[in-house]
Design an enzyme around this catalytic site. Structure first.
Site, PDB file in Angstrom:
ATOM      1  N   GLU A 208     -19.339 -44.835 -38.176  1.00 29.37           N
ATOM      2  CA  GLU A 208     -19.769 -45.736 -39.118  1.00 29.37           C
ATOM      3  C   GLU A 208     -19.239 -45.314 -40.513  1.00 29.37           C
ATOM      4  O   GLU A 208     -19.205 -44.130 -40.777  1.00 29.37           O
ATOM      5  CB  GLU A 208     -21.140 -45.687 -39.257  1.00 29.37           C
ATOM      6  CG  GLU A 208     -22.198 -45.737 -38.020  1.00 29.37           C
ATOM      7  CD  GLU A 208     -22.466 -47.500 -37.819  1.00 29.37           C
ATOM      8  OE1 GLU A 208     -22.155 -48.016 -38.554  1.00 29.37           O
ATOM      9  OE2 GLU A 208     -22.977 -47.688 -36.655  1.00 29.37           O
TER      10      GLU A 208
ATOM     11  N   GLU B  91       0.756  -1.206  -0.021  1.00 28.85           N
ATOM     12  CA  GLU B  91       0.096  -0.163   0.012  1.00 28.85           C
ATOM     13  C   GLU B  91       0.782   1.238  -0.032  1.00 28.85           C
ATOM     14  O   GLU B  91       1.557   1.488   0.775  1.00 28.85           O
ATOM     15  CB  GLU B  91      -0.578  -0.039   1.312  1.00 28.85           C
ATOM     16  CG  GLU B  91      -1.701  -1.461   1.598  1.00 28.85           C
ATOM     17  CD  GLU B  91      -3.026  -1.356   0.506  1.00 28.85           C
ATOM     18  OE1 GLU B  91      -3.270  -0.186   0.103  1.00 28.85           O
ATOM     19  OE2 GLU B  91      -3.740  -2.532   0.386  1.00 28.85           O
TER      20      GLU B  91
END
Length: 1365
Positions: A749, A320
């Site tokens: 598939e 700070e």
């Protein structure tokens, strides 16, 4: 003139060309790509580079200023953005170091972050000044030059540019907007927190998400977070578990170091060091030496400094800088002067402590993500991308260990750390030689600055960042010429087998051919593994698989897999893509799951069914357990083999290759109502992305019209479909993968024709080649990482990884690594494990690469041994530690499997009748007298002996500290498999004692009792090969012994059978910790109770014990308990169930063991056939050997301890209450032992004459029970109250009674005297009053007595008494 004009045109053209060339050079100059997209349109060169210190820079000014500095000093500065704010402003970062456009080892990374709160502005300007100061003095001042050359410095002036733009100069208190981001979220309350759940959604804090990514990517060593509002340096932790608002000192493991770092900053700031900020809004607030613990100042949840320390490898404090948050610009020069020296001195602290490299012993390559453990400090950091580490430490002597999954840890003792520059310490780790060994993805490169360290064998090497490709072969052809497959033909089983063996032999360094099982017709189910280390799972490397030919007549996938194997082998080392995939992925290819069906199929079959099913005519893709439907078909050998395979390897992604259409089909294949409609899984979007990845690379599939000739009306958008929306498939393999493993599987598939002609095969390869490769790439997307113990750095297996909003979790592999497939986006991800505090964090997933997210978990309420820190701490000798290591080794990974493989012994299986059984046991006793003792428990009705074989290193001596385990079989004579398994188990243990170290240690630390036949009479009556016959089930008296165990005489109608009496006495008197009973007729493990009870105390533990056995059985854990021979059909989750649910009855041995022996007993049903042929015994032994050994390991877990008084005297018979329910009792020496499921448990100890004691314990699934000590104080309570209080109260009561008695006696005596005196005077005046007395009434007499002779001292009570006379 024309000539001049032509000459001029040429010169103009040349000038334009040079101008364009110059512009191109500027645009493509080296640097972060993100920088170029956001450079200011203004010419940065026109910006003034001399700082004036008299104004604030808004976003535009800040951008221009930083760009100007970066361009003026390109040799030491680079400007880039790590992300954007809510409003799209760049989060600029200036990187300052020598050669800032490259990443080199040997320089620790440091960062400053400012303006996190938009209205705290001093930090923003001070950091700009710091950038200018470093750049302008580089090369001129020795201190700055050395700092820049030796440190990788990153400076972010503004983390919250949006907030700054809303703030107002001169606003000191921050009353107006600007503190939070544009979504009004406080950025310093939004980071993942150790003591609180994250509540802020990631989408509202892009600034935090960007910084989190930045922190994880860079692995910073030291950091400062600059704020405003007071003048102090604050250090972790910022909050605590209690979240007390103020005054609670929340200490980190590096508390002393953090205090030192904070002091470095504060003591170099003339104002901060006074500790008296004198801020107007808190004029009396002071901080000793100008520093404070964050939580002691005030509680901050979700702060950035704690996140850096706990999850970012980085130590950060918060500074700070000024009382006024947004002071006038005139104050800026003074603020810079106050903080300049502090900023420099703090940066220099990145070079203290210990630093070095970690390399691999065999190849010499560097290792990243290795844990550096400092003894006594329970906070580790990990090595960076080049194997380098920087561990900040205060001066002192330390023992330091390097720990990495798959490597033997290395410890260097007595490392001296002195003031000033860091001590150099390098490590060399040798890989563990086992199937569970793991390595790290690396590139071997020599460090040009290699120097001598404190370790004698220390060298330094380089490693590529995780996620990048491992080393490719050194020589690549100038032109990439892919070698395509040459063998396009249909391969029958023999041909396929030769093909696989050929490539396995030709490319042994990248292939591994093995079989996972057999088909019905005994064909091998081959799997080819392709990787640069194909035989082992490498830590951090994902496992991928392709499975083909599940339906025997769908053959295109089978041939494509053979083509793919050839393609990988032929192009590895020459093609970059193939080399990258093989080097960074372990690829498993199963060309045929149904080889029997293939042999029955016919070339040219368009859509037939011949060969579709296996040889038992079951459809394998309808044979897996299903979440919605009970599959009644018996589980097929191919299915069982695949299920076991999938359970044994941590697969991440898979595809099941079929034929008959062109589409990618994703889960779910089934739904609850059995109607065809969309049935999405929790990961539906992920599956759609995976499916599209394949279909879009197939030239026909993505069009969505697959087979117009066969199915003209069929359409799949983008060539993908949800399985159930297409048609319902119960019992499918892809759903089972997703629900029962970590693996995401789709079904592809690949051809409209199921068995096309061989000449068509090249076409299918061309259509699918890119799709097959691109699908494998998807395994490297999403999130991956390691979950490790923050204390010792070891990986945590079976930890749960969960994603918020997605109801599907995955688990970590054996060494703690995990992979979680996700689509691009931002996620909240949590890691949890038994006995650990969960951790939650954010992760942003991009499209093209995997996001690495590592978790380090802290044990719950435990010390370094995993037990509570309160109470006396027992000492652990080296042999104990060695045994604990063995238990952990056997509990993790393939430990038990290795033990099984290393202890193979010749066996001759046959059924033994009672006489031969007795002879076998006596033979063991004669051959192994030092570890065997044979007990006779009693005799059967027909006087056959019921034997108990004790195996221990001291079988004739009492060792109460060792756990006792009981193996029982033959309670039903018609199920003798258990008897033979236990006889073989006993021989196995004896033969391997002294030869195999693990078996030797287990026997030395355990008392093993084997009762092979409880019902020898019934066994004599039973008949071999009778799978369902009840002949021999009962004893000679026709009594089912498992209904004859009653502990209370009131429950017994008739006298107990002799066999039952023998077992009841044995169970009561031996103090067992665990019992395992073997029976037959099913394939399941059951736990108490057999009797119908509503609730079962400690059910979690009982079920866990049964699951341990089932999970170590190759078939049981699959849950297929179907026994067609006896009508017992169905799927039981994990192969475990409560006994009463299977067959409820009273008087069972298991229930008696629980209620009267205080010992948990599980019953294992070893197979569907009660009395199978003797030829099957070898197979049954192979299936149960590992599971039986697992019980010997499991009996050493749970909680164990000693109960004693303060003088150290052991207390025998004390009651240990587990979780308020189940009780065990202390034995001789005060010892107790109880098995518990992994997790946290409450223990209460109760003994007559002593105060009740309570403790919390944590039980791990992979660690032996550590001994706890419970010390009793004398019970000084009476009637539940403290003895002193009761005695004092009694004394006071007695005193009060005596005093009261004396008062009463005195009062009574006084009254008696007064009455005598009154009547005496009455007699004296009798003559005077006789006439008057006669004339008056009785009332007058009373009045006379009341008034004439009343003593003036009498009370009202005395008066009342007198009035009644």
């Amino acid at each position: 003139m024309v000539h001049i004009w032509e000459h001029l045109k040429v010169r103009v053209s040349l000038f334009v060309f040079l101008l364009l060339l110059l512009l191109l050079v500027v645009v493509v100059c080296p640097g972060d790509a993100r920088l170029h997209r956001t450079r200011s349109a203004a010419d940065p060169s026109t910006e003034e580079t001399v700082e004036t210190y008299n104004k604030y820079y808004n976003y535009v000014d800040l951008t221009a200023r930083l760009q100007s500095l970066a361009q003026k000093y390109p040799h030491v500065a680079n400007l880039s953005s790590v992300g954007r704010s809510v409003r799209g402003r760049e989060l600029w970062v200036v990187r300052i170091t020598e050669d800032p456009n490259t990443d080199k080892p040997g320089k620790p990374k440091f960062k400053y972050v400012g303006n996190m709160h938009g209205d705290e502005t001093v930090s923003r300007q001070v950091l700009v000044y710091l950038v200018e100061y470093l750049l302008t003095r580089y090369g001129e001042e020795a201190r700055i030059t050395e700092l820049v050359n030796s440190t990788d410095i990153y400076i972010m002036p503004s983390m919250n540019p949006d907030g700054f733009e809303k703030s107002e100069e001169g606003n000191c208190g921050g009353e107006r907007e600007g503190r939070n981001n544009a979504n009004d979220v406080d950025l310093n309350r939004s980071f993942p927190d150790q003591y609180a759940e994250t509540t802020v959604h990631a989408s509202s804090i892009p600034e935090v998400m960007a910084v989190i990514r930045w922190i994880r990517e860079k692995k910073f060593v030291l950091s400062g977070n600059l704020h405003g509002g007071t003048v102090v340096a604050s250090y972790p932790f910022d909050d605590s578990a209690s979240h007390q608002q103020q005054g609670h000192y929340s200490q980190s493991e590096d508390d002393s170091l953090f205090r030192h770092l904070a002091l470095v900053y504060s003591q170099n700031n003339p104002k901060m060091k006074t500790g008296q900020p004198e801020c107007l809004d808190s004029i009396d607030e002071t901080f000793k030496d100008g520093i404070t613990n964050g939580a002691q100042w005030y509680d901050v949840t979700g702060g950035m400094q704690d996140y850096n320390y706990l999850y970012g490898n980085c130590l950060e404090i918060t500074m700070e800088l000024s009382c006024c948050k947004y002071p006038l610009a005139a104050e800026l020069h003074n603020e810079w002067d106050l903080n300049r020296e502090s900023l420099l001195a703090y940066m220099e602290k990145v070079h203290i402590g210990v630093r070095g490299y970690v390399k691999e012993a065999v190849s010499g390559v560097a290792l990243s993500n290795v844990n550096i453990v400092v003894a006594g400090i329970r906070h580790n950091l990990t090595t960076a991308n080049y194997g380098d580490y920087y561990r900040l430490l205060l001066p002192g002597t330390y023992n330091i260990t390097a720990v990495a999954p798959g490597y033997i840890s290395m410890t260097v003792n007595s490392v001296q750390v002195i003031e000033g520059k860091a001590t150099e310490l390098n490590f060399t780790l040798a890989p563990v030689v086992s199937d569970a060994a793991t390595t790290t993805s690396v590139l071997s490169t020599n460090d040009p600055n290699n120097s001598t360290a404190n370790s004698s064998n220390s060298t330094q090497t380089l490693v590529l960042p995780s996620g990048e490709t491992k080393m490719s072969p050194p020589l690549l052809p100038p032109v990439n010429q892919l070698i395509q497959p040459q063998e396009f033909r249909h391969h029958n089983y023999a041909d396929m087998e030769l093909f696989l063996r050929k490539y396995s032999s030709e490319f042994p360094s990248i292939t591994y051919l093995h079989s996972i099982g057999h088909s019905v017709e005994e064909r091998e189910l081959y799997v080819m593994v392709i990787s640069d280390n194909p035989t082992v799972h490498e830590h951090g490397e994902p496992e991928f698989k392709y499975v083909a030919n599940m339906h025997g007549n769908e053959v295109v996938g089978r041939e494509l897999m053979l083509n793919l194997i050839e393609y990988f082998c032929r192009n590895y080392g020459t093609d970059p893509e193939v080399t990258s995939l093989v080097s960074n992925t372990r690829i498993h290819i199963m060309p045929s799951m149904n080889p029997d069906g293939y042999e029955a199929a016919t070339e040219g079959d368009m859509n037939g069914s011949a060969g579709r099913n296996n040889s038992n005519n079951f459809d394998l893709n309808r044979n897996f357990p299903d979440q919605f439907t009970i599959i009644t078909d018996p589980r097929q050998p191919e299915t069982i083999a695949v299920m076991n395979w999938l359970k044994s390897i941590p697969f991440v992604l898979s595809a099941n290759l079929h034929g008959g259409s062109l589409v990618v089909n994703y889960p779910f294949d089934d739904d609850e109502d059995g109607i065809s409609h969309d049935s999405p899984s929790p990961d539906d979007k992920v599956f759609q992305q995976l499916a599209r990845t394949y279909s879009q690379e197939n030239s026909l599939m993505h069009k969505g019209h697959p087979c117009q000739d066969e199915y003209a009306n069929e359409y799949f958008q983008d060539g993908i479909t949800n399985g159930a929306q297409w048609y319902i498939v119960p019992g499918g393999m892809q759903d089972w993968n997703y629900l029962n493993t970590n693996c995401f599987e789709v079904t592809i598939e690949q051809s409209c024709v199921k068995y096309p002609m061989a000449k068509e095969l090249p076409k299918y390869w061309e259509q699918n080649r890119r799709a097959l490769l691109q699908f494998i790439h998807q395994v490297h997307t999403g999130v991956k990482g390691t979950v490790s113990d923050i204390g010792d750095g070891t990986g945590i297996p079976d930890a749960t990884i969960s994603v918020e909003g997605t109801d599907h979790s995955i688990t970590t592999a054996h060494t703690g690594d995990y992979w979680r497939l996700l689509i691009p986006g931002t996620y909240t991800i949590s890691a949890s494990a038994h006995g650990y505090t969960p951790v939650t964090t954010y992760a942003t997933v991009s499209k093209d690469q995997v996001e690495v997210v590592d978790f380090r978990l802290t044990r719950l309420h435990s010390d370094s041994h995993g037990q509570p820190s309160n109470g006396p701490t027992p000492t652990q000798n080296p042999s104990d530690r060695e045994f604990h290591s063995l238990i952990k080794e056997l509990s993790l990974g393939q430990g038990l499997e290795h033990l099984v493989r290393s202890t193979a012994a010749d066996s001759n299986f046959r059924y033994r009748r009672s006489k031969e059984l007795s002879g076998f046991l006596r033979g063991l006793t004669l051959n192994f007298p030092n570890i065997i003792f044979l007990h006779s428990l009693g005799q059967s009705v027909e006087f056959r002996t019921i034997w108990a074989l004790e195996i221990s290193n001291k079988p004739r001596e009492a060792e109460p500290s060792e756990p006792k385990i009981r193996f029982v079989a033959g309670i039903h004579g018609n199920a003798p498999v258990g008897t033979e398994l236990l006889l073989e188990f006993a021989a196995f243990l004896c033969i391997n004692y002294g030869k195999n170290p693990a078996i030797t240690k287990l026997i030395n630390e355990t008392r093993i009792f084997i009762i092979p036949s409880v019902n020898p009479d019934g066994r004599e009556q039973a008949i071999e090969k009778q799978c369902t016959s009840s002949q021999g089930l009962t004893n000679t008296n026709g009594k089912d012994l498992d209904t004859d165990f009653f502990g209370n005489a009131s429950q017994r109608v008739v006298e107990a059978e002799p066999e039952t009496r023998a077992m009841m006495n044995f169970i009561r008197n031996k103090g067992f910790s665990l019992s395992v009973a073997l029976d037959g007729g099913s394939l399941v493990a059951t736990y108490p109770y057999d009797k119908p009870v509503q609730t079962v105390e400690n059910e979690g533990t009982l079920k866990y014990l049964a699951s341990v056995y089932a999970n170590n059985h190759p078939k049981m854990h699959l849950g297929d308990t179907g026994c067609s021979n006896n009508g017992q059909l169905g799927n039981i989750p994990d192969g475990v169930m409560r006994a009463a649910e299977r067959q409820s009855h009273m008087g069972s041995m298991k229930d008696f063991s629980m209620d009267f022996g205080h010992c948990p007993e599980i019953t294992v049903y070893t197979g569907c056939c009660l009395f199978p042929p003797a030829e099957q015994l070898a197979t049954l032994w192979a299936e149960n050997k590992k599971a039986l050994l697992s019980m010997l390991v499991e009996v050493h877990k749970g909680v164990r301890g000693v109960v004693r008084d303060k003088s150290g005297k052991p207390i025998v018979g004390a009651i240990i209450v587990l979780n308020g329910g189940v009780r065990v009792f202390t034995a001789e020496g005060g010892y107790f032992h109880a098995l518990l499921a992994p997790g946290n448990h409450n223990i209460e100890a109760v003994a007559d004459g002593y105060q009740q004691q309570r403790q919390k314990v944590m039980v791990s699934s992979d660690e032996a029970a550590s001994t706890i000590i419970i010390e009793f104080d004398m019970d000084n309570s009476i009637f539940g109250l403290p003895r002193e209080f009761v005695v004092a109260s009694a004394a006071a009561s007695m005193t009060a009674l005596v005093v009261t008695a004396c008062i009463i006696w005195c009062v009574c005596a006084a009254k008696s005297n007064r009455q005598k005196d009154g009547f005496h005077r009455l007699r004296q005046h009798r003559d005077d009053y006789d006439d008057e007395i006669r004339l008056t009434s009785m009332g007058s007499k009373k009045s006379l007595l009341a008034h004439e002779f009343q003593d003036e001292s009498e009370s009202d009570e005395d008066t009342l008494y007198a009035n009644k006379i």
